[in-house]
Design a protein around this motif. Structure first.
Motif, short mmCIF file in Angstrom:
data_model
loop_
_atom_site.label_atom_id
_atom_site.label_comp_id
_atom_site.label_asym_id
_atom_site.label_seq_id
_atom_site.Cartn_x
_atom_site.Cartn_y
_atom_site.Cartn_z
N UNK A 1 8.17 -2.22 2.18
CA UNK A 1 7.83 -1.55 0.92
C UNK A 1 8.99 -0.61 0.59
N UNK B 1 -1.92 0.45 -9.61
CA UNK B 1 -2.45 0.45 -8.25
C UNK B 1 -3.76 -0.31 -8.31
N UNK B 2 -4.16 -0.92 -7.20
CA UNK B 2 -5.41 -1.70 -7.22
C UNK B 2 -6.56 -0.88 -7.74
N UNK C 1 1.53 1.35 -5.04
CA UNK C 1 1.09 0.85 -3.73
C UNK C 1 2.13 1.17 -2.67
N UNK C 2 1.64 1.39 -1.45
CA UNK C 2 2.54 1.58 -0.31
C UNK C 2 2.08 0.69 0.83
N UNK C 3 1.68 -0.52 0.48
CA UNK C 3 1.19 -1.47 1.47
C UNK C 3 2.00 -2.75 1.33
N UNK D 1 -10.39 -7.52 -7.76
CA UNK D 1 -10.61 -7.06 -9.14
C UNK D 1 -9.33 -7.20 -9.97
N UNK E 1 1.21 5.50 5.58
CA UNK E 1 0.41 5.05 4.43
C UNK E 1 -0.96 4.47 4.78
N UNK F 1 -3.85 6.14 2.77
CA UNK F 1 -3.81 5.72 1.37
C UNK F 1 -4.41 4.33 1.22
N UNK F 2 -4.07 3.45 2.17
CA UNK F 2 -4.55 2.08 2.08
C UNK F 2 -6.01 1.95 2.46
N UNK G 1 -7.80 3.01 -0.60
CA UNK G 1 -7.75 1.96 -1.62
C UNK G 1 -8.82 0.91 -1.36
N UNK G 2 -9.01 0.56 -0.08
CA UNK G 2 -10.07 -0.40 0.27
C UNK G 2 -11.43 0.20 -0.02
N UNK H 1 -13.39 0.45 -3.59
CA UNK H 1 -14.12 -0.67 -4.20
C UNK H 1 -15.62 -0.56 -3.97
#
Lengths: 657, 200
Positions: free
Chosen positions: A519, A553-554, A579-581, A629, B52, B55-56, B59-60, B63
């Motif tokens: 990334x 971002x998602x 994003x940072x993935x 989504x 990160x 953060x991730x 993000x998950x 939802x």
């Protein structure tokens, strides 16, 4: 009861026979070519496992660089280099447009031929790949951390940048010759006055040892021959560069006849260490010229293009010791140097035998001034004085040679369509295998280095005809993989390739895999229009220019509703992927925008321009499937007439950002 | 110096480990994450296991309507103070108290540890159950109730496509060792006392 026993016996006996027959079948098919199970096993990379080698194959007339894996032959990425790529927005977004700038303006295409990899101490180091643009002469540097083109430098005074891009053994220089000689400097003159007036510029591009940054250090203005291919000296011959030449007749018309008259053309041996001394001693001329130098900065995610107006030139006719010519029969094409640096193989494409020169004999001949004559003040060494040996009756139309590091050489023959294995030193032919069809270059990973990885050779073919399911008049280009670990070559695999795969370069995947950028760090993003968090998203009007600072971002854009845009505006979407993935890019495209999508990696900012022409409410959406989504990742822009007084607003979920 | 006293000096010092190493880790594994996502819980912060990760994870989680994991909560102001006080108290007891106090210290630390674990449980429960009613994804469990996404207090558990692992890390082990040393100090002290009485 007895009946049952008999039947059982028969069944058992039949089974045994079948098993034996089956074993025999296996025994007879092993080692008999591409149809064997063992060939399939050798190229099978099980799901989830990685290929052993990278192969960087020129994209030919696509202008790009294709990244394949070996032994599977699978295509992983097409790195855009000299041609626009709408998929990746290369040459379409504002950030990469400067990469394709030249002294002739923006050029959306070129023809890429010869990739080569950076080296340290004569061994592939897995840092950069270089490749040439043949049509509008340029050299590109591709980072093997990001697999992105980081730099392109144009070559002035050059035309048909074919004998390029070849890397010296410590990546001191990338060297580039010229296929067409041209007036230097360019001027309005009669084509009939070619002979003696046109020049062939050989460019030495210095490579910064840490950053890889390229600079055109000097050019040697050679006589007006065609400089076809090149390879650097290595080991004992480090410091020299060898170029094959044809059209030493200096014809400017009907070359197929007029450039094929001389019995011998030359391999030019250029002593670039000497050239450095001449430069240091001030024996160069500064020539006014014009060329572009384009650099992509990973921190701003943007490229800049600078025009440079001067180049240092060296005249070999006035500088003794800089260049020598080694006579080589019949329009030599390939010019290949073995891993030890002793042998220089000149493949006279119209000759019946392969000519191999000896570097130590060459230096002895220079010492003894064993010259036949001279051309434009450059000594021509006597043919016998430099000759190491000839490979007799090896095939028809020799083109290129690579080495396995075990004392063997492999040469392609275009006309007889085969790869021939022969022994260095004894010059005996050891094996030959047909190619399908009309092979050009071939590649052994590490082939242009002191340390080839002699497990496979890839043959890069010019014609495929019936080898694949047909696709109309234009059929795919093709490569073939041979196992060269044994005494005899074994054809393992055919696989299609991009464009016309001229040359390729390869190395073990282990040299490149551990250094991959996964990334881009958002905190290191210095793009002038970066938006590092949603709360910083905004829309700024500056006359008719509107700058949208947008994030993704998602699974949403911020902002995703914009009002106050008017027809006649020029709307810049500066979009940052927050994003940072690993492996979560997002894309964006706007209905009716006269450009490509953007495909933005995590932490990166890219810009597209939209000039709305119609009043209405126009949607945009994410083009790269990013999450469950993804289909919800979209937005609207309201476009009003130029005289409307709708205020500029930008929102997400109904709220101002 | 008596053995019991020495053990009781060393024991509380092990609590220093809580300041240099995380005490707990929750790791989330899923097919899409060949490198799992992980969060490390320290005495004073929640941090990425790999860069990160938080953060991730957030993000998950968004939802299904889970709140963002904060890097700082009120407890992080209290925990370090409690640990320092307990360490000081332990050392004080080692120097001036007798071995019965050692047991007292052990019990007090164990109680405080339990309170900490209970707090952790409440926190996990809240994050797993207190979901945004506007969440994009709303699953029901087998009984038809809204699905909860609470990670296990300790152990492993499957939550949708993730397997969640919740286990102590080195900081917590240091705390356990410190506590065990104080318990050992008490037992050794008891033996020393008995021996003294026997020789008398």
């Amino acid at each position: 009861m007895k009946n049952y026993k008999t039947i059982a016996m028969i069944v058992v006996a039949t089974s045994i026979l079948l098993i034996i027959a089956n074993c025999n079948q296996n025994a007879t098919t092993t080692g008999s070519g591409a149809l064997t199970g063992s060939a399939a096993q050798k190229v099978f990379v099980p799901p989830g496992e990685h290929d052993e080698f990278y192969a960087f194959m020129s994209g030919g007339f696509s202008g790009q660089l294709a990244v394949h894996g070996l032994p599977s032959g699978r295509l992983f990425k097409v790195v855009p280099v000299f041609s626009v790529d709408a998929e990746k927005a290369y040459g379409f977004n504002e950030e990469t447009k400067p990469m394709l700038e030249t002294s002739y303006g923006f050029i959306p295409w070129d023809d890429s031929h010869h990739p080569d990899l950076s080296q340290t101490n004569g061994v592939i180091d897995g840092r950069w790949c270089f490749i040439n643009a043949n049509n509008t002469p340029r050299i590109a540097r591709i980072s093997l951390k990001t697999f992105e083109t980081e730099e392109i430098i144009e070559l002035p005074n050059s035309a048909g940048n074919h004998s390029s891009a070849f890397v010296t053994e410590n990546t001191e220089y990338v060297v580039a010759g010229t296929r067409f000689s041209v007036p230097v400097p360019q001027r309005d003159m009669s084509i009939d006055e070619y002979k003696g007036n046109f020049k062939g510029a050989v460019s030495f591009i210095k490579i910064h040892p840490e950053t890889g940054r390229m600079s055109l250090e000097f050019q040697i203005l050679m006589p007006g021959f065609n400089y076809d291919l090149a390879h650097p000296g290595r080991g004992k011959s480090h410091g020299w560069m060898f170029f094959s030449t044809y059209n030493t007749e200096e014809a400017a018309t009907l070359l197929e006849v007029n450039a094929s008259q001389n019995d011998k053309d030359f391999i030019a041996a250029i002593n670039w260490k000497k050239a450095e001394e001449f430069i240091k001693a001030g024996k160069y001329k500064n020539m006014p010229t014009l060329y572009a130098h384009n650099v992509y900065d990973e921190s701003t995610h943007s490229a800049t293009s600078t025009m440079i107006k001067e180049v240092k030139t060296l005249d070999p006719s006035e500088l003794p010791g800089l260049v020598y010519f080694m006579p080589t029969p019949k329009s030599p094409h390939g010019c290949d140097v073995d891993p030890s640096g002793e042998y220089i193989v000149g493949s006279g494409k119209l000759a019946a035998a392969l000519t191999v020169h000896s570097f130590s004999k060459m230096t002895a001949a220079i010492e003894a001034k064993d010259f036949d004559s001279q051309a434009y003040g450059i000594p021509i060494l006597s043919f016998d004085a430099t000759l190491a040996g000839t490979v007799k009756q090896p095939g028809l139309g020799p083109l290129h040679t690579e080495f396995d590091g075990k004392g063997n050489a492999y040469t392609t023959f275009f006309i007889s369509s085969e790869v021939v294995k022969w022994k260095l030193g004894t010059w005996e032919v050891l094996d030959r295998k047909p190619t399908y069809y009309s092979v050009g270059h071939l590649m052994i990973p590490g082939g242009n280095s002191q340390k080839p990885f002699g497990k496979y050779v890839v043959a890069l073919n010019k014609i495929t005809k019936d080898r694949y399911i047909p696709t109309g008049p234009e059929v795919c280009q093709s490569a073939q993989l041979y196992d060269i670990s044994g005494d005899k070559m074994e054809l393992l695999l055919d696989f299609p390739t991009l464009g016309e795969p001229h040359y390729a370069a390869g190395c073990p995947a282990s040299l490149i895999e551990p250094n991959q950028t996964k990334i881009y760090k958002l905190e290191d993003n210095n793009h002038p229009y970066v938006t590092k968090s949603e709360k910083d998203a905004k829309v700024v009007r500056n006359g008719k220019d509107v700058h949208v600072y947008m994030t993704m971002i998602r699974s949403h854009f911020a902002p995703d509703n914009i009002e106050g845009i008017k027809t006649g505006d020029r709307v810049y979407f500066h979009v940052t992927n927050l994003e940072q993935d690993y492996d979560v890019p997002h894309g964006i495209s706007m209905i009716g925008a006269n450009t490509s999508e953007l495909l933005i990696m995590p932490g990166q900012t890219e810009t597209f321009v939209w000039e709305p022409k119609r009043v209405g409410v126009w949607p945009f959406y994410c083009t790269d499937f990013c999450s469950a989504l993804h289909q919800e990742m979209q937005g609207y822009v309201r476009v009003s007439p130029p005289n409307s007084n709708i205020a500029l607003s930008w929102t997400l979920d109904g709220e101002a950002l | 110096m008596r053995k019991s006293k020495l053990l009781m000096i060393i024991g509380p010092l092990f609590l220093l480990g809580l300041f240099v190493m995380p005490m707990w880790n929750i790791t989330l594994e899923a097919p899409q994450y060949p490198e799992p996502l992980g969060m490390d819980i320290w005495i004073n912060k929640i941090a990425d296991h790999n860069p990160n990760d938080l953060k991730n994870i957030n993000l998950m989680n968004h939802y299904v309507g889970m709140k963002e994991i904060p890097e700082h909560i009120g407890e992080f102001d209290i925990f370090p103070v409690v640990v320092v006080v307990m360490m000081a108290l332990g050392l004080l007891i080692a120097f001036i108290g007798n071995y019965r106090w050692y047991l007292g210290w052990f019990i007090l630390v164990a109680l405080l540890g339990s309170v900490g674990m209970y707090d952790f449980y409440i926190w996990e429960y809240d994050y797993g159950h207190n979901l945004d009613p506007k969440a994009a994804i709303k699953f029901l469990d087998e009984d038809g109730n809204p699905m909860a996404y609470q990670p296990p207090l300790i152990g492993s558990k499957t939550i949708l496509n993730f397997t969640a692992h919740s286990y102590p890390m080195m900081g917590a082990y240091m705390l356990f060792i410190g506590m065990l040393l104080s318990l050992a100090a008490f037992i050794v002290g008891l033996k020393e006392e008995n021996q003294n009485q026997a020789t008398l």
